[in-house]
Scaffold this motif. Structure first.
Motif, PDB file in Angstrom:
ATOM      1  N   ARG A 319     -10.359 102.349 102.602  1.00  0.00           N
ATOM      2  CA  ARG A 319      -9.631 103.558 103.024  1.00  0.00           C
ATOM      3  C   ARG A 319      -8.266 103.623 102.373  1.00  0.00           C
ATOM      4  O   ARG A 319      -7.699 102.607 101.959  1.00  0.00           O
ATOM      5  N   PRO A 321      -4.340 103.699 101.615  1.00  0.00           N
ATOM      6  CA  PRO A 321      -3.200 103.025 102.259  1.00  0.00           C
ATOM      7  C   PRO A 321      -2.093 104.020 102.580  1.00  0.00           C
ATOM      8  O   PRO A 321      -2.252 105.234 102.387  1.00  0.00           O
ATOM      9  N   SER A 322      -0.951 103.522 103.020  1.00  0.00           N
ATOM     10  CA  SER A 322       0.224 104.371 103.266  1.00  0.00           C
ATOM     11  C   SER A 322       0.764 104.910 101.939  1.00  0.00           C
ATOM     12  O   SER A 322       0.320 104.506 100.860  1.00  0.00           O
ATOM     13  N   ASP A 385       1.532  99.764 104.319  1.00  0.00           N
ATOM     14  CA  ASP A 385       0.538  99.520 105.370  1.00  0.00           C
ATOM     15  C   ASP A 385      -0.878  99.764 104.842  1.00  0.00           C
ATOM     16  O   ASP A 385      -1.075 100.545 103.896  1.00  0.00           O
ATOM     17  N   TYR A 386      -1.828  99.081 105.477  1.00  0.00           N
ATOM     18  CA  TYR A 386      -3.266  99.255 105.191  1.00  0.00           C
ATOM     19  C   TYR A 386      -3.630  98.920 103.740  1.00  0.00           C
ATOM     20  O   TYR A 386      -4.517  99.550 103.155  1.00  0.00           O
ATOM     21  N   SER A 388      -5.423  96.866 100.919  1.00  0.00           N
ATOM     22  CA  SER A 388      -6.526  95.930 100.648  1.00  0.00           C
ATOM     23  C   SER A 388      -6.407  95.571  99.169  1.00  0.00           C
ATOM     24  O   SER A 388      -6.776  96.369  98.305  1.00  0.00           O
TER      25      SER A 388
END
Length: 518
Positions: A319, A321-322, A385-386, A388
């Protein structure tokens, strides 16, 4: 005059054949590009002709008094040696002659008249050799090559263990050029070199009077310096006159002619078999059927080489990210001393940024600092944030004892054996490669194992440190396509504009903020 003759070379590892009855001849002044897919045996061939490997069969014969110099992609420099010492070791054979000369001078004081005559003759020969090889100008020659390769600014008294991968390559290359061998054997010399010094090497090899054999997957570089191509494919070695582009044209034509001949022969075989089957039982046509059967039996059947597995890279995506991938605040990177001025950098979602600049200015260090693998000397890095993250390191640990299957299973323990094998096969590795230990694979095959780990992990940001090193042309083209299709963010160190052009949304020249003169 022939410098090197290779006759009826056959070699393999276990049940995997590498060469089958290969012959090769190198003539004075030839500039040869040795090409082929990863794992075809290019580095093995170099090891055989330099005597590091004994072939299963065949004869390797060098002309008398020929000195070969080899740049090996896995060469190492020992800790404790300085740059000056590493470069000057090119003249070890001259230092040995000097030691022998001093020994002769010491013996002369107590020598008989007959011994003295012999000593004087040997002394004269040694002095001629020392003069011929510029022994009394070693320091100036070392500094000349060091300056050309950008090593002077690093300090010639610096320990080689402190150098980056590109700087080590430059030292090994400098040592080789100082040796002035009759033939240069270069195994991927542009790996880790920055653009400026690739250009310097290109000019040097273009003007090089002696012969060289060059292994490289850098096509523009090959086209600039070679006048002959030897293509290693399906255990054979085939000679093509001209550069890589000429080879491609000739090879495509050869494959087209072979395919047409194969199709014609297959039709002829089918017609003959059909005639024999319909007529062998009838007395009146039996002789004709037997005649055609004899023709079939004597026919030399054309065989097409098995299609090689072509790599397919498809990055799995996580998904989004920021907005910001990372931001730095006054970041100073380095180990014991700063490699950069304070950096205020930021990268936004969707950007594809390439880091360029000379070796040793901190590109890899910056990647590792952003990842948190190296603490900053000062300042900070704030990751978004977020994230991967997928990280592709420059090199793989050469001491690992695992097989390819075990290496992937370690990363993805939930995979079945079928899924592991399938994942490696999609990266262009055959069954024999997959079951081999990673450390016996070629550099390109090892890179494909690492790419296999990367593409099977869901990511939204890729940090790639010179991902094209060692990859063959097909793998490089496929990686470029996959990165163009990747909708995540990319931060990549790369010295090949032909590769990153069209991928990069921004290019950061690290020379703008480095504190190191290189």
């Amino acid at each position: 005059m022939s410098i090197l003759n290779v006759e009826h070379l056959t070699h393999g590892f276990g049940d995997r054949a590498i060469f089958d009855d290969v012959s090769f001849r190198l003539l004075k002044g030839e500039h040869i590009g040795l090409i082929g897919a990863n794992g075809e045996g290019k580095s093995t061939f170099m090891n055989i002709i330099t005597g590091k490997l004994i072939p299963d069969e065949g004869k390797i014969e060098w002309a008398k008094n020929v000195r070969a110099g080899c740049l090996d992609q896995h060469s190492v420099l020992k800790e404790g040696m300085t740059l000056r010492g590493a470069l000057a070791s090119a003249f070890d054979f001259l230092y040995e002659l000097e030691a022998r000369m001093n020994e002769l001078c010491d013996r002369m004081g107590t020598a008989s008249e007959k011994e003295l005559a012999l000593y004087m003759e040997e002394l004269g020969t040694i002095q001629d050799l020392l003069t011929m090889h510029d022994f009394y100008m070693i320091d100036s020659r070392v500094e000349e090559i060091a300056r050309a390769l950008g090593l002077m600014e690093l300090g010639l008294d610096r320990d080689v263990s402190d150098l980056s991968g590109g700087q080590r390559t430059k030292v090994l290359l400098g040592k080789l050029l100082l040796e002035k061998p009759d033939i240069l054997l270069l195994d991927e010399p542009t790996n880790y070199l920055d653009a400026e010094h690739i250009e310097w090497l290109k000019r040097y090899l273009t003007d090089y009077e002696n012969a060289f054999i060059l292994i490289s997957h850098d096509i523009p570089f090959l086209n600039s310096v070679v006048n002959l191509i030897y293509h290693m494919d399906n255990r054979q070695l085939t000679r093509y006159a001209g550069d890589y582009d000429r080879f491609k044209e000739a090879y495509a034509m050869k494959q087209s002619q072979l395919s047409a001949a194969y199709n014609r022969q297959q039709k002829e075989i089918a017609d003959l078999k059909d005639f024999v089957a319909r007529n062998k039982a009838r007395v009146s046509t039996r002789n004709m059927a037997m005649s055609r059967q004899k023709k079939l039996d004597k026919m030399e059947v054309i065989e097409l080489a098995a299609e090689k597995p072509r790599p397919e890279f498809h990055f799995k995506e996580e998904r989004a990210p920021s907005r910001y991938i990372f931001q730095t605040n006054g970041l100073v990177i380095g180990y014991h001393e700063p490699l950069s001025s304070p950096l205020d950098l930021k990268m936004e979602r969707g950007e594809k940024i390439v880091l360029t600049g000379a070796n040793g200015i901190g590109k890899t260090t910056l990647l590792k600092s952003i990842l948190g693998l190296i603490p900053p000397l000062s300042g900070s890095v704030e990751q978004g944030d977020y994230l991967s993250i997928g990280y592709f390191e420059q090199e793989m640990d050469q001491n690992i004892a695992t097989t390819c299957i075990e290496e992937i299973w370690k990363e993805f323990p939930g995979f079945t054996q079928y899924e592991v094998r399938s994942a490696l096969a999609k990266c262009g590795l055959t069954t024999k490669h997959i079951e081999s230990k990673v450390k016996v694979l070629s550099g390109g095959e090892q890179a494909k194992v690492r790419l296999c780990k990367l593409i099977n992990k869901k990511t939204n940001i890729l940090l790639l440190d010179e991902p094209t090193n060692h990859l063959d042309v097909d793998a490089k083209d496929e990686l470029r396509r996959a990165l163009l299709d990747y909708s995540g963010s990319i931060l990549m160190v790369c010295h090949e504009p032909d590769f990153y052009e069209g991928i990069a949304t921004n290019v950061w020249d690290c020379a703008r903020w480095t504190t190191r003169i290189v």
